[in-house]
Design a protein around this motif. Structure first.
Motif, PDB file in Angstrom:
ATOM      1  N   LEU A   1       0.845  -1.195   0.000  1.00 19.74           N
ATOM      2  CA  LEU A   1       0.000   0.000   0.000  1.00 19.74           C
ATOM      3  C   LEU A   1       0.879   1.243   0.000  1.00 19.74           C
ATOM      4  O   LEU A   1       1.681   1.454   0.909  1.00 19.74           O
ATOM      5  CB  LEU A   1      -0.904   0.007   1.237  1.00 19.74           C
ATOM      6  CG  LEU A   1      -1.817   1.227   1.399  1.00 19.74           C
ATOM      7  CD1 LEU A   1      -2.864   1.272   0.282  1.00 19.74           C
ATOM      8  CD2 LEU A   1      -2.494   1.218   2.770  1.00 19.74           C
ATOM      9  N   PHE A   2       0.718   2.070  -1.037  1.00 18.76           N
ATOM     10  CA  PHE A   2       1.451   3.331  -1.159  1.00 18.76           C
ATOM     11  C   PHE A   2       0.477   4.486  -0.942  1.00 18.76           C
ATOM     12  O   PHE A   2      -0.609   4.507  -1.533  1.00 18.76           O
ATOM     13  CB  PHE A   2       2.098   3.456  -2.543  1.00 18.76           C
ATOM     14  CG  PHE A   2       3.246   2.510  -2.768  1.00 18.76           C
ATOM     15  CD1 PHE A   2       4.559   2.934  -2.609  1.00 18.76           C
ATOM     16  CD2 PHE A   2       3.014   1.194  -3.148  1.00 18.76           C
ATOM     17  CE1 PHE A   2       5.618   2.071  -2.813  1.00 18.76           C
ATOM     18  CE2 PHE A   2       4.071   0.322  -3.369  1.00 18.76           C
ATOM     19  CZ  PHE A   2       5.378   0.758  -3.192  1.00 18.76           C
TER      20      PHE A   2
ATOM     21  N   GLN B   1      -3.617  13.751   0.409  1.00 14.63           N
ATOM     22  CA  GLN B   1      -4.558  14.416  -0.496  1.00 14.63           C
ATOM     23  C   GLN B   1      -4.676  13.739  -1.856  1.00 14.63           C
ATOM     24  O   GLN B   1      -5.164  14.345  -2.811  1.00 14.63           O
ATOM     25  CB  GLN B   1      -4.168  15.891  -0.697  1.00 14.63           C
ATOM     26  CG  GLN B   1      -3.895  16.656   0.568  1.00 14.63           C
ATOM     27  CD  GLN B   1      -5.073  16.626   1.534  1.00 14.63           C
ATOM     28  OE1 GLN B   1      -6.213  16.737   1.110  1.00 14.63           O
ATOM     29  NE2 GLN B   1      -4.793  16.482   2.824  1.00 14.63           N
ATOM     30  N   ASN B   2      -4.248  12.466  -1.960  1.00 19.06           N
ATOM     31  CA  ASN B   2      -4.347  11.734  -3.216  1.00 19.06           C
ATOM     32  C   ASN B   2      -4.876  10.322  -2.959  1.00 19.06           C
ATOM     33  O   ASN B   2      -4.696   9.781  -1.858  1.00 19.06           O
ATOM     34  CB  ASN B   2      -2.970  11.630  -3.885  1.00 19.06           C
ATOM     35  CG  ASN B   2      -2.525  12.920  -4.529  1.00 19.06           C
ATOM     36  OD1 ASN B   2      -2.781  13.179  -5.692  1.00 19.06           O
ATOM     37  ND2 ASN B   2      -1.857  13.758  -3.743  1.00 19.06           N
ATOM     38  N   PRO B   3      -5.534   9.720  -3.972  1.00 21.34           N
ATOM     39  CA  PRO B   3      -5.928   8.315  -3.812  1.00 21.34           C
ATOM     40  C   PRO B   3      -4.705   7.445  -3.566  1.00 21.34           C
ATOM     41  O   PRO B   3      -3.640   7.679  -4.133  1.00 21.34           O
ATOM     42  CB  PRO B   3      -6.596   7.987  -5.159  1.00 21.34           C
ATOM     43  CG  PRO B   3      -7.020   9.303  -5.714  1.00 21.34           C
ATOM     44  CD  PRO B   3      -5.987  10.290  -5.253  1.00 21.34           C
ATOM     45  N   SER B   4      -4.859   6.459  -2.726  1.00 16.65           N
ATOM     46  CA  SER B   4      -3.754   5.544  -2.446  1.00 16.65           C
ATOM     47  C   SER B   4      -3.601   4.550  -3.591  1.00 16.65           C
ATOM     48  O   SER B   4      -4.495   4.393  -4.435  1.00 16.65           O
ATOM     49  CB  SER B   4      -4.014   4.802  -1.134  1.00 16.65           C
ATOM     50  OG  SER B   4      -4.050   5.700  -0.052  1.00 16.65           O
ATOM     51  N   ILE B   5      -2.470   3.875  -3.616  1.00 16.05           N
ATOM     52  CA  ILE B   5      -2.185   2.885  -4.652  1.00 16.05           C
ATOM     53  C   ILE B   5      -1.933   1.543  -3.980  1.00 16.05           C
ATOM     54  O   ILE B   5      -1.137   1.431  -3.053  1.00 16.05           O
ATOM     55  CB  ILE B   5      -0.958   3.291  -5.485  1.00 16.05           C
ATOM     56  CG1 ILE B   5      -1.235   4.603  -6.233  1.00 16.05           C
ATOM     57  CG2 ILE B   5      -0.589   2.190  -6.464  1.00 16.05           C
ATOM     58  CD1 ILE B   5      -0.028   5.159  -6.949  1.00 16.05           C
TER      59      ILE B   5
ATOM     60  N   LEU C   1       5.602   3.960   0.813  1.00 21.57           N
ATOM     61  CA  LEU C   1       5.132   2.630   1.183  1.00 21.57           C
ATOM     62  C   LEU C   1       4.663   2.654   2.629  1.00 21.57           C
ATOM     63  O   LEU C   1       5.411   3.005   3.533  1.00 21.57           O
ATOM     64  CB  LEU C   1       6.252   1.608   0.995  1.00 21.57           C
ATOM     65  CG  LEU C   1       5.926   0.154   1.329  1.00 21.57           C
ATOM     66  CD1 LEU C   1       4.767  -0.350   0.506  1.00 21.57           C
ATOM     67  CD2 LEU C   1       7.154  -0.718   1.115  1.00 21.57           C
ATOM     68  N   ASN C   2       3.402   2.269   2.850  1.00 13.60           N
ATOM     69  CA  ASN C   2       2.787   2.373   4.167  1.00 13.60           C
ATOM     70  C   ASN C   2       2.541   1.027   4.836  1.00 13.60           C
ATOM     71  O   ASN C   2       2.627   0.911   6.051  1.00 13.60           O
ATOM     72  CB  ASN C   2       1.467   3.144   4.043  1.00 13.60           C
ATOM     73  CG  ASN C   2       0.754   3.336   5.361  1.00 13.60           C
ATOM     74  OD1 ASN C   2      -0.138   2.570   5.711  1.00 13.60           O
ATOM     75  ND2 ASN C   2       1.165   4.359   6.101  1.00 13.60           N
ATOM     76  N   LEU C   3       2.228   0.020   4.036  1.00 13.64           N
ATOM     77  CA  LEU C   3       1.838  -1.266   4.606  1.00 13.64           C
ATOM     78  C   LEU C   3       2.119  -2.374   3.608  1.00 13.64           C
ATOM     79  O   LEU C   3       1.908  -2.203   2.407  1.00 13.64           O
ATOM     80  CB  LEU C   3       0.341  -1.238   4.964  1.00 13.64           C
ATOM     81  CG  LEU C   3      -0.268  -2.502   5.577  1.00 13.64           C
ATOM     82  CD1 LEU C   3       0.338  -2.778   6.962  1.00 13.64           C
ATOM     83  CD2 LEU C   3      -1.787  -2.363   5.691  1.00 13.64           C
TER      84      LEU C   3
END
Length: 235
Positions: free
Chosen positions: A114-115, A119-123, A198-200
């Motif tokens: 998960l990126f 203020q933007n949709p995640s990827i 990269l978050n998760l």
């Protein structure tokens, strides 16, 4: 819970993570609680955990509890963290936890990353390679919104076509081979280039389940191609 753990049972909670350790790469965090390996509750010492992970010959699935949310992630080596033991009585979430609902080893789990960018949709990156990248790189770039890469590639194809159709054909084959083999690294590069972080890292059966898990951690998260209702953002 479907298994009587007993009040004497202990779990491992991560106290600190070494920089560049395997746990650091997996985006594990301090206060994460290690619940199970391959669907079996883990109630041993960290030394036992390290030995078990070091000796594995193929990936296993580690079940983690973070901020009240259970999730699974692939693991195939020692984590490189410092842990402390905590009692089952300190983990209220386990009272309603059902391992069979959380993990079914008969199913095919995929690796997701998960990126996020403010203020933007995640990827949500599915790291299972796409055949489209090898057959039609421009369509794959369009699907993944790689506008800069797509523009450069179109110019590349046009130049080759003007020189020679055979050269265009050879260029298409070579670029298809390169993109097909490097697609995940290419995606990661462009996400970071556009200031996504990269978050998760976790595993799930399919993308819908992966999006649902991401929403559990952050109820404001949204995606370009979403299976979920739009996130409700309070003023």
């Amino acid at each position: 819970m479907t298994e009587d753990l007993g009040i004497e049972k202990k779990f491992l909670k991560i106290k600190s993570i070494r920089t560049s350790s395997y746990a650091f790469v997996l985006k594990l965090k301090e206060e994460d609680i290690i619940i199970a390996i391959d669907g079996v509750f883990f109630n041993k010492s960290y030394e036992d955990l390290s030995k078990e992970l070091k000796d594995i010959k193929e990936k296993k699935i580690l079940t983690i509890l973070r901020d009240g949310v259970f999730f699974n992630t692939f693991v195939d080596g020692s984590l490189g963290v410092i842990c402390e033991e905590i009692s089952i009585k300190q983990i209220e979430e386990l009272k309603e936890f059902n391992m069979q609902d959380n993990l079914d080893l008969d199913l095919d789990y995929k690796h997701f990353e998960l990126f996020k960018k403010p203020q933007n949709p995640s990827i949500l990156l599915n790291t299972f390679p796409s055949i489209l990248a090898s057959l039609a790189p421009p369509l794959w770039m369009l699907q993944n919104r790689l506008w800069t890469f797509l523009g450069i590639s179109i110019v590349f194809y046009l130049v080759l076509l003007m020189i020679s159709p055979w050269l265009f054909f050879i260029g298409w084959i070579l670029k298809s081979w390169y993109v097909g083999n490097s697609q995940i690294d290419i995606l990661r590069f462009f996400y970071r280039l556009n200031n996504y972080r990269l978050n998760l890292i976790f595993c799930a059966i399919h993308e819908k389940e992966a999006q649902q898990l991401a929403r559990k951690f952050d109820n404001t998260v949204d995606f370009h191609y979403s299976y979920l209702e739009p996130a409700v953002i309070e003023d």
